[in-house]
Design an enzyme around this catalytic site. Sequence first.
Site, PDB file in Angstrom:
ATOM      1  N   ARG A   1       0.816  -1.216   0.000  1.00 54.16           N
ATOM      2  CA  ARG A   1       0.000   0.000   0.000  1.00 54.16           C
ATOM      3  C   ARG A   1       0.854   1.273   0.000  1.00 54.16           C
ATOM      4  NH1 ARG A   1      -3.739  -1.035   4.868  1.00 54.16           N
ATOM      5  NH2 ARG A   1      -1.764  -1.933   5.546  1.00 54.16           N
TER       6      ARG A   1
ATOM      7  N   ASN B   1      -6.515  -2.687   1.866  1.00 51.23           N
ATOM      8  CA  ASN B   1      -6.556  -4.154   1.905  1.00 51.23           C
ATOM      9  C   ASN B   1      -8.008  -4.590   1.941  1.00 51.23           C
ATOM     10  OD1 ASN B   1      -3.820  -4.521   1.967  1.00 51.23           O
ATOM     11  ND2 ASN B   1      -3.698  -4.696   4.206  1.00 51.23           N
TER      12      ASN B   1
END
EC number: 6.2.-.-
Lengths: 342, 770
Positions: free
Chosen positions: B20, B38
């Site tokens: 990320r 996520n």
Amino acid sequence: MAYNDDKINMVHGAGGEVMQGMISDIILNNVSKTSVNGGIGLEALDDSATIPIDDEHVIVTTIDSHTVQPLFFPGGDIGRISAAGTLNDISVMGVKPLSLNNAMVISEGFERSDLEKIVKSMDETCQEVGAAIITGDTKVIDSDKLDGMIIATAGIGVGKKENIVSDAGLKVGNKVIITGSVGDHGMAIMSKREGFGYETELKSDVAPVWGMVEAAQKVGTITAMKDPTRGGIANALNEMANKANVGMRLDEERIPIKPEVEAVSDMLGIDPFEVANEGKIVMGVEAENAEDVLQAIQKTKYGKDAQIIGEVTDKKHVIMETIIGGERLIEPPIADPVPRVC
Amino acid sequence: MKQYTANLLVDGIVQGVGFRPTIYRLAKVMKLNGYVRNMGNIVEIVVQGTYDDIKLFIDQIQEHKPIRSEINNIHVDIHEQTTPKYNDFTIVNSSNEISGTAVIPPDMSICDECLDEILDTNNQHYYYPFTACTNCGPRFTIIDEVPYDRKNTTMKKFPLCKHCNQEYTNPLDRRYHAEATCCPDCGPEVYLYKDGKIPTRDPIRQTSQLIDEGNIIAIKGIGGTHLVCKTSTDDAIEKLRERLGRKTQPFACMTPDIQTASLFVTYTQQEKEVLQSVAKPIVVLNKSPEYNLSPQLSPNLHNQGVMLPYTGLHHLLFKYTLEPAYVMTSANMPGNPMLIDNKEITTKLEDIADYYLLHDRKILNRCDDSVIRFRNNKPSFIRRSRGYVPKPFDFTKINTTKNILALGPELDVTFSILKEGKCYPSQHIGNTSKYKTLEFMKDAIKHLLKLTRTDKIDYIVADMHPEFNTTKLAKELSKKYNTELIQVQHHHAHAASLMSEHQLDEMVAITADGVGYGEDGNIWGGEVLYLNNTGEYKNHGGLTLQPMPGGDLSTKYPIRMAMGILYNIMDTEELRNLMKTDYSDYFKYGEKEVDITLKQLENNFNTAQTSSMGRVLDSISVLLGISKNRGYEGECSMKLESVAREGFDLLKIEPIYEIKNNKTLINTSKLLYEVVKLMKSGVGIDEIACAAQRTLAEALSKIAINTAKAYNTKIIGVTGGVFYNEYISKVVKETLTNEGYTYIQHKQTCPGDGSVSMGQCAIAGWKTQE
Ligand SMILES: [Fe+3]
Ligand SMILES: [Mg+2]
Ligand SMILES: [Zn+2]
Ligand SMILES: [Zn+2]
């Protein structure tokens, strides 16, 4: 070991899972009425059946046919087995056996003197528990149809309902008792039959067990019991655990086994827990009077080597703590052992 | 310019690897708005911009993805958007909705940056054994659930301190969302223990002192616990052997660095790379001529398992010692799972360890060290576990939409899950004939189903062996999940794992190992099979069937097996004499057991029939006097291989073939009889050992070549535990390549039983293809 499903195979009579399968598929599925007056019937696959006759009393009955090879073996003969086998199935219901019905199928040419020895042996065995042989039947058939003889005996006992002990009564926390050394009969027979030559060391334990049951019941509560014949204690313990939906935890060190039985099974690769006994009982007893029961059994003729070998758990498996450390699952034998160690 | 919004779903190893923040940085650099999060076990990215911007962005993801990540697939959903929805790019909270084929990464050894920090006196992480970042540290062993957030790991017990929180929340930091990060102020604590915590300022340094003094220490690590002792002298190892009851089994060792390793083992460039790789497996390496570690470490073998430190704790442990290596062996009772719970460690190892180096972080998923051995200069696994699990294999060639759970055989078991074109073999489970190990397996199954987000199972697969606990468990599970049970022949599964690893459609396989239940009720283990992607196979011969008097006893005491094999060729009295004069102390009960075993053979009493090559190699090993009985799995054949290396490889023993039911079989009775005769005539046992191995390898290759001809294929693979043997693998490879055939061996999988579950998945997958 690949079975043809359409034919009855020797393994179907070996006392393992395959035999259990045949019994439920072919026998239970085709018999319509399997119990009387709400007593223990065929479905229970217990040692004997019961027929309640009034509010208090039941008749206990069972039948067994015997085809041992050889007919005479160290420690006994087919006569003693066919008496003890049936008397014991009545006894492990918690009831004194009263009588035997005796059917003998004899092959043509059988020695008269052998037959006499066998009948005497049956009688002596019955005398030990005070049971009578009250009816019978004999047939003689061609010697090419049968080698030796087959004896079928049915037994009857009458007892109080409250004394009846089924296979299925184990409770978590119960102690498990075995009344003596394991594997004696099976190893003796095997060794004699195959000519391994241990006749002087290995003797069958064939004997009536009523004395031990009687002694135990006087001092404590038996919750479940079986005589561990075919399939050995591995089979009997699993059957009892399964029927009560419980497990057991056993201590290998406390399971009595004669050194000579251990040595021969060690040399043959046979698990002594999986071979037949003919004079032993495995039972579950209430923990608080387990010691008393044990001592009472140890005072009887056949119970000197009795031991508390473990206890009943809620784990659904029969697990044995081994001498070398670690745990082993005791499984009911399928038939002959199949190599599995890589 | 038209504006678009793209919704990207990224599958692969994309959680727990700094994915990320990388996306965040990329978006920031490209000045694109949107968010990343996520989702379940995958990552979702929403980004808006021109068509070209978005396309470039996707390319950039592929190019700049974090080093530990792997992308299986990016699913792109793009549509026109006139009014922009986002005016910044953000990392948003996880959501739980989606299930893909993504998975968290395996555990990783400590990275160089973290290691530098540990050794830097001015750093917050100085001397802190649990230091980790997004590029390193535990993953699989600490995670309970996906998404991979700190609250779903065992780190949830350790709230971040101010310092760590700053790193954790800064997208530009290496520890941004590093779920395992911690420091001395907030993380787990390591302590020395014996009847209570031992007060000491430096438990790790004191531990290495205690080891150097000859003590045995149980050290709790990442995925399990090691028993550790010194290696420069015999006494500590002898003590450990005595206490464990492991008389001869080799122990792996850990050495501080590659330079130190070269003092006692040799390695090739490839072996060095594997040794130093991020997974840090144990690599089995040849002992160098200068080998000076205790001979007790791997007695009578030419090789030694070696690994390098993979945690901060290991590095610190070696800081103050002069020992070249420490024994590092799994702390477990034989056959039972490695201990991971502090209380269990200190009670169950009471009679084994002198001290305990423990910590207060729970190990959630037990994960043994992986073991690799090279054959034909290529690595393959003896055990694929820590550092590799739960990485999946690409099964997209198998066209099934079914979810499949396969339970493996009995020893060295793993289980595998096949879902949406990926096959996930589990960590090493072990010997499931032991109750505790079976219980561990049940837990591990639940866990991996959770991590792969598998909530339905369509098929359960088991071995054909009627008595394996895994077969029984499979029957239970198939009732519980109300799914069909598929039983697969053991060696078919071995071959299928090899074939699916190489993504082949058909092959001929030489399957050679210890024991596998055959379709015909016999025990196989030296076969040539043909198989293809229909899920079917055919047996084309191999070794002759031989009696195993007493069944498994013949495995424990291979002299019984040797006797069975010779019984088929020697005169009974001659055999009795040979056994009584030369080998009676190989039998547990001596001479009387010789007689009883012969009687057993005559009567065919409790005597299974086997074509196992493992049993033949064992028999050769005992007949040559190289080993007496088997103390650990593979002992006799491993020692045979070590002795055979000393031979000149000039002696030839002609193989004798026979044809039975259209199968070509190698007569192993004649081979063994030849071995006995050669030995009696005074030929060196190393020459005989070498020649016998060659004969078996060449003869099996010949049968395989003839089979391949019949099917018009060129590919022949080798599988089964026998193919850990370097020499046999080499001879088979040479024989096949000389005849123009392609030789295939395991690469990322195990020749042994550890990959059987993956093969079971493949077969069930092929059988249920749409
Ligand atoms: Fe195998
Ligand atoms: Mg009963
Ligand atoms: Zn790091
Ligand atoms: Zn901190």
